[in-house]
Design a protein around this motif. Structure first.
Motif, mmCIF file in Angstrom:
data_model
loop_
_atom_site.group_PDB
_atom_site.id
_atom_site.type_symbol
_atom_site.label_atom_id
_atom_site.label_comp_id
_atom_site.label_asym_id
_atom_site.label_seq_id
_atom_site.Cartn_x
_atom_site.Cartn_y
_atom_site.Cartn_z
ATOM 1 N N ALA A 175 0.875 -1.179 0.000
ATOM 2 C CA ALA A 175 0.000 0.000 0.000
ATOM 3 C C ALA A 175 0.910 1.226 0.000
ATOM 4 O O ALA A 175 1.450 1.608 1.029
ATOM 5 C CB ALA A 175 -0.903 -0.004 1.217
ATOM 6 N N ARG A 176 1.099 1.804 -1.167
ATOM 7 C CA ARG A 176 2.028 2.931 -1.281
ATOM 8 C C ARG A 176 1.529 4.181 -0.579
ATOM 9 O O ARG A 176 2.298 4.958 -0.053
ATOM 10 C CB ARG A 176 2.319 3.220 -2.744
ATOM 11 N N SER A 177 0.231 4.405 -0.582
ATOM 12 C CA SER A 177 -0.353 5.549 0.115
ATOM 13 C C SER A 177 -1.863 5.333 0.204
ATOM 14 O O SER A 177 -2.408 4.432 -0.428
ATOM 15 C CB SER A 177 -0.046 6.866 -0.603
ATOM 16 N N HIS A 178 -2.508 6.165 1.003
ATOM 17 C CA HIS A 178 -3.960 6.073 1.117
ATOM 18 C C HIS A 178 -4.520 7.399 1.619
ATOM 19 O O HIS A 178 -3.791 8.228 2.155
ATOM 20 C CB HIS A 178 -4.379 4.933 2.047
ATOM 21 N N GLU A 179 -5.794 7.570 1.420
ATOM 22 C CA GLU A 179 -6.538 8.697 1.972
ATOM 23 C C GLU A 179 -7.845 8.155 2.505
ATOM 24 O O GLU A 179 -8.347 7.138 2.028
ATOM 25 C CB GLU A 179 -6.812 9.754 0.906
ATOM 26 N N VAL A 180 -8.396 8.847 3.478
ATOM 27 C CA VAL A 180 -9.658 8.433 4.076
ATOM 28 C C VAL A 180 -10.724 9.463 3.720
ATOM 29 O O VAL A 180 -10.508 10.662 3.875
ATOM 30 C CB VAL A 180 -9.532 8.305 5.611
#
Length: 84
Positions: free
Chosen positions: A63-68
């Protein structure tokens, strides 16, 4: 068919008990670089943040990045309606 890396990430997320939906959507670069989505439910933002952290920990470097994104309304699913 999903690429193998996508299948691993998707499958690992979808099997968590607090993930109700997990799906793939097209990216909309440069504004939205994400293509995998998981829906979690918490009674508080802190509950949801703990669940998101658990997903990130499970996936690690995959998971390189995420946003919620938080819901602002409760939406009721009504299914298909055909006028007549």
């Amino acid at each position: 068919m999903l690429p193998i890396a996508t299948s691993i990430v998707w499958g690992a997320s979808a099997e968590l008990p607090f993930v109700s939906h997990c799906y793939q959507r097209p990216r909309h670069l440069p504004d939205w670089p994400y293509n995998l989505f998981a829906m979690v439910h918490g009674k508080t933002e802190q509950d949801a943040e703990r669940q998101v952290a658990a997903i990130a920990e499970l996936l690690g470097e995959r998971a390189r990045s995420h946003e919620v994104l938080y819901s602002t309304k409760i939406l009721k699913k009504t299914g298909l309606r055909i006028g007549g």
